[in-house]
Motif scaffolding. Structure first.
Motif, short mmCIF file in Angstrom:
data_model
loop_
_atom_site.label_atom_id
_atom_site.label_comp_id
_atom_site.label_asym_id
_atom_site.label_seq_id
_atom_site.Cartn_x
_atom_site.Cartn_y
_atom_site.Cartn_z
N VAL A 1 0.96 -1.65 0.34
CA VAL A 1 -0.04 0.11 0.02
C VAL A 1 0.26 1.47 0.40
CG1 VAL A 1 -2.28 1.62 1.28
CG2 VAL A 1 -1.33 -1.01 1.44
N ILE A 2 0.22 1.41 -0.91
CA ILE A 2 2.12 3.55 -1.06
C ILE A 2 0.97 4.62 -1.23
CG2 ILE A 2 3.46 1.97 -2.67
CD1 ILE A 2 2.04 4.09 -4.99
N SER B 1 -9.50 12.59 2.46
CA SER B 1 -8.06 12.13 3.36
C SER B 1 -7.56 11.53 1.66
CB SER B 1 -8.22 11.41 4.70
OG SER B 1 -7.00 11.16 5.03
N LEU B 2 -6.27 12.06 1.60
CA LEU B 2 -5.78 11.56 0.50
C LEU B 2 -3.95 11.71 0.72
CD1 LEU B 2 -6.66 12.44 -3.68
CD2 LEU B 2 -3.89 11.63 -2.20
N PHE B 3 -4.03 10.78 1.71
CA PHE B 3 -2.35 10.80 1.50
C PHE B 3 -1.57 9.60 0.33
CE2 PHE B 3 -3.69 12.36 5.18
CZ PHE B 3 -2.61 14.02 5.52
N VAL B 4 -0.40 9.72 0.16
CA VAL B 4 0.67 8.92 -0.41
C VAL B 4 2.54 9.14 0.31
CG1 VAL B 4 1.72 8.76 -2.52
CG2 VAL B 4 -0.07 9.86 -2.65
N HIS B 5 2.23 7.65 0.40
CA HIS B 5 3.35 7.43 1.25
C HIS B 5 4.92 8.60 0.28
CE1 HIS B 5 7.65 5.66 1.73
NE2 HIS B 5 6.45 4.82 2.88
N PRO B 6 5.51 9.34 1.28
CA PRO B 6 6.73 9.97 0.64
C PRO B 6 7.13 9.96 -0.48
CG PRO B 6 6.40 10.40 2.92
CD PRO B 6 5.66 8.77 2.77
N ASP B 7 7.99 8.70 -0.35
CA ASP B 7 8.28 7.93 -1.32
C ASP B 7 8.30 7.77 -2.98
OD1 ASP B 7 10.27 7.52 0.29
OD2 ASP B 7 10.33 5.71 0.81
N PHE B 8 6.49 7.29 -3.04
CA PHE B 8 5.90 7.06 -3.85
C PHE B 8 5.34 8.82 -4.64
CE2 PHE B 8 6.50 3.33 -1.92
CZ PHE B 8 7.08 2.85 -3.51
N ARG C 1 4.30 12.50 -6.34
CA ARG C 1 4.88 12.75 -7.70
C ARG C 1 4.73 12.28 -8.74
NH1 ARG C 1 4.66 18.22 -6.69
NH2 ARG C 1 5.14 19.63 -4.83
N ARG C 2 4.36 11.19 -8.56
CA ARG C 2 4.38 10.11 -9.31
C ARG C 2 2.86 9.98 -10.31
NH1 ARG C 2 7.92 5.87 -6.93
NH2 ARG C 2 10.28 7.02 -7.16
N GLY C 3 2.07 10.48 -9.57
CA GLY C 3 0.30 10.21 -10.55
C GLY C 3 -0.50 9.54 -9.38
N VAL C 4 0.72 9.11 -7.79
CA VAL C 4 -0.22 8.18 -7.00
C VAL C 4 -1.80 9.16 -6.43
CG1 VAL C 4 -0.54 6.56 -5.51
CG2 VAL C 4 1.45 7.03 -6.75
N GLY C 5 -1.65 10.28 -6.64
CA GLY C 5 -2.09 11.15 -5.77
C GLY C 5 -4.15 11.29 -6.86
N SER C 6 -3.57 11.22 -7.97
CA SER C 6 -4.58 11.50 -9.24
C SER C 6 -5.37 10.45 -9.60
CB SER C 6 -4.02 11.93 -10.36
OG SER C 6 -2.93 13.69 -10.30
N VAL C 7 -5.04 8.88 -9.32
CA VAL C 7 -5.72 7.66 -9.33
C VAL C 7 -6.30 8.00 -8.87
CG1 VAL C 7 -5.18 5.59 -9.97
CG2 VAL C 7 -3.57 7.21 -10.96
N LEU C 8 -6.14 8.01 -7.19
CA LEU C 8 -6.84 7.74 -5.84
C LEU C 8 -8.11 9.18 -5.80
CD1 LEU C 8 -3.93 7.70 -3.27
CD2 LEU C 8 -5.76 5.96 -3.96
N LEU C 9 -7.44 10.27 -5.75
CA LEU C 9 -8.96 10.66 -6.62
C LEU C 9 -9.65 10.57 -7.30
CD1 LEU C 9 -10.54 14.02 -5.65
CD2 LEU C 9 -8.71 14.76 -7.16
N SER C 10 -9.04 10.55 -8.11
CA SER C 10 -10.23 9.85 -9.85
C SER C 10 -11.16 8.53 -9.21
CB SER C 10 -9.92 9.49 -10.64
OG SER C 10 -8.78 10.69 -11.05
N ALA C 11 -10.81 7.75 -8.25
CA ALA C 11 -11.29 6.74 -7.51
C ALA C 11 -12.40 6.98 -6.76
CB ALA C 11 -10.36 5.45 -7.12
N CYS C 12 -12.03 7.74 -5.95
CA CYS C 12 -13.00 8.36 -4.94
C CYS C 12 -14.14 8.83 -5.90
CB CYS C 12 -12.28 9.62 -4.10
SG CYS C 12 -11.26 8.47 -3.24
N LEU C 13 -13.76 9.78 -7.16
CA LEU C 13 -14.92 10.55 -7.76
C LEU C 13 -15.45 9.51 -8.50
CD1 LEU C 13 -12.42 13.91 -9.04
CD2 LEU C 13 -14.00 14.06 -7.51
N GLU C 14 -14.97 8.54 -8.91
CA GLU C 14 -15.56 7.60 -9.37
C GLU C 14 -17.46 6.76 -8.35
OE1 GLU C 14 -12.73 6.21 -11.59
OE2 GLU C 14 -12.20 7.64 -12.78
N ASP C 15 -16.19 6.73 -7.52
CA ASP C 15 -16.96 5.49 -6.71
C ASP C 15 -18.61 6.85 -6.25
OD1 ASP C 15 -17.38 3.53 -5.32
OD2 ASP C 15 -17.01 4.99 -3.36
N ALA C 16 -18.42 8.27 -6.56
CA ALA C 16 -19.01 9.32 -5.80
C ALA C 16 -20.22 8.60 -6.28
CB ALA C 16 -18.85 10.65 -5.47
N THR C 17 -19.98 9.21 -8.06
CA THR C 17 -20.11 9.23 -9.39
C THR C 17 -21.38 7.61 -9.14
OG1 THR C 17 -19.14 10.19 -10.54
CG2 THR C 17 -20.34 9.10 -11.31
#
Length: 156
Positions: free
Chosen positions: A66-67, A79-86, A88-104
């Motif tokens: 889990v990253i 809440s949206l947090f990405v492990h510091p080592d990961f 600026r690699r798009g992980v946060g954007s993918v997580l946000l999209s998953a939440c937005l899509e789930d809400a829809t």
């Protein structure tokens, strides 16, 4: 990397990521006292209790590790947090999209976020706009944030 619904076994990793982000990413934007108040009393079981109470949690899983994680409820990204080592690699954007899509899918619209200081640009890129400053008080310590909203026509 895949994004999936949180499993109970992810709670320890989520808790660790939350703490690492506060210690490594946000120290400097927040004081030591604010970070200590933020994490005081938090346990991995707290994330499980939040999920049982209706928060929708997603994790970014990279080869079984889990990253990052994000959660939402009603109209708010909580809440949206990405492990510091990961970061600026798009992980946060993918997580946000998953939440937005789930809400829809559930007939909801995520339109509110209380952004941590320094994450405003990230949320701005995803259609959120600053509407003001805010704060939360934990254990008698004021922790500032930035209030942001996303208008319905920008969803999706």
């Amino acid at each position: 990397m895949i994004v999936r619904v949180m499993a109970p076994s992810d709670a320890d990793a989520i808790h660790a990521i939350h703490g690492m982000c506060l210690e490594r990413t946000l120290l400097g934007r927040y004081t030591r006292a604010q970070i200590e108040a933020w994490m005081a009393g938090r346990t991995p079981q707290g994330y499980l209790r939040a999920a049982a109470a209706g928060e929708r949690f997603f994790v970014a899983d990279d080869a079984g590790q889990v990253i990052g994680y994000a959660c939402w409820q009603e109209d708010e990204l909580l809440s949206l947090f990405v492990h510091p080592d990961f970061q600026r690699r798009g992980v946060g954007s993918v997580l946000l999209s998953a939440c937005l899509e789930d809400a829809t899918r559930r007939g909801a619209i995520i339109s509110i976020v209380k952004s941590v200081l320094g994450a405003e640009e990230f949320y701005d890129r995803h259609g959120f706009v600053v509407v003001g400053s805010g704060s939360t008080t934990k254990r008698g310590v004021t922790i500032p944030d930035t209030r942001m909203e996303r208008v319905a026509c920008e969803q999706g």
